[in-house]
Write a protein that holds these residues in place. Sequence first.
Motif, short mmCIF file in Angstrom:
data_model
loop_
_atom_site.label_atom_id
_atom_site.label_comp_id
_atom_site.label_asym_id
_atom_site.label_seq_id
_atom_site.Cartn_x
_atom_site.Cartn_y
_atom_site.Cartn_z
N LYS A 121 6.69 -26.97 -8.49
CA LYS A 121 6.96 -27.75 -6.66
C LYS A 121 8.16 -28.77 -6.84
O LYS A 121 8.76 -29.24 -7.80
CB LYS A 121 5.41 -28.85 -7.03
N PRO A 122 7.93 -28.88 -5.65
CA PRO A 122 9.95 -30.23 -4.95
C PRO A 122 9.14 -32.08 -5.52
O PRO A 122 7.91 -31.86 -5.78
CB PRO A 122 9.76 -29.79 -4.27
N ARG A 123 9.86 -32.30 -6.34
CA ARG A 123 9.75 -33.91 -6.12
C ARG A 123 9.58 -34.16 -5.04
O ARG A 123 10.81 -33.95 -4.21
CB ARG A 123 11.09 -34.38 -7.72
N ALA A 124 9.08 -35.55 -4.63
CA ALA A 124 9.15 -36.31 -3.46
C ALA A 124 9.08 -37.07 -3.25
O ALA A 124 8.27 -37.65 -4.58
CB ALA A 124 8.43 -35.00 -3.01
N SER B 261 6.30 -31.55 2.97
CA SER B 261 8.03 -31.24 3.86
C SER B 261 8.63 -30.09 3.06
O SER B 261 9.06 -29.26 3.10
CB SER B 261 9.03 -32.25 4.41
N LEU B 262 9.17 -30.64 2.25
CA LEU B 262 10.14 -29.42 0.85
C LEU B 262 9.08 -29.18 0.17
O LEU B 262 10.25 -27.83 0.10
CB LEU B 262 9.76 -30.79 -0.36
#
Length: 197
Positions: free
Chosen positions: A9-12, A20-21
């Motif tokens: 998973k993307p870091r956000a 969005s990422l």
Amino acid sequence: SDVMNQKWKPRAKSETECVSLTAHCLKYTKELEAKGKFQLTIWPEHCLVGSKGHAVVKEINDSLQEWTKQTQRTVHYIQKAQNRLTEMYSGIEAEVVMEDDELTRTNKELLGRLKIADQLIICGQAKSHCVNFTTRDIVKHWHKENERICVLNDACSNVPFCDKAGDLFISDMQKEGVSIRTTEDVFQLYLGDDKEK
């Protein structure tokens, strides 16, 4: 599938940014795999600005500094992979171009600078990845002037467990007319017996 299943998973900073990422990551990995060269690889951090991995090796840096003294010219450094939303194995263009980022597109200025050389000698890390795909992109854009390109086979190595990719690269470049040499070959070619030069 690992991105779809959220193994990765993307870091956000926020839930909105995460949504969005995540959408970008799904689109990106599909585009990347559709090109047939790569699946997404999660690499350990490396070559970080300010770290030893980002620095030019002392012996090479010493030679570059000596060259600048003798020629009164400056070394032209290129930084690649400046956009965190796409991988950039090649120093010429990103694996997936970001429409809103010119730095991910084909670096025509660099290609033009390289074409000035009588002989382009390529070495570095890694033969299986960055040297591989930078050289392939140069060959793609040089339009059959490949005899002026030389890869120093003993001055680059593969990422561990990626020997097949490095071997295929060397084989493909030989078929394209790129010369594959050793550092000793180049010393003999340009310096003869006077290696102190």
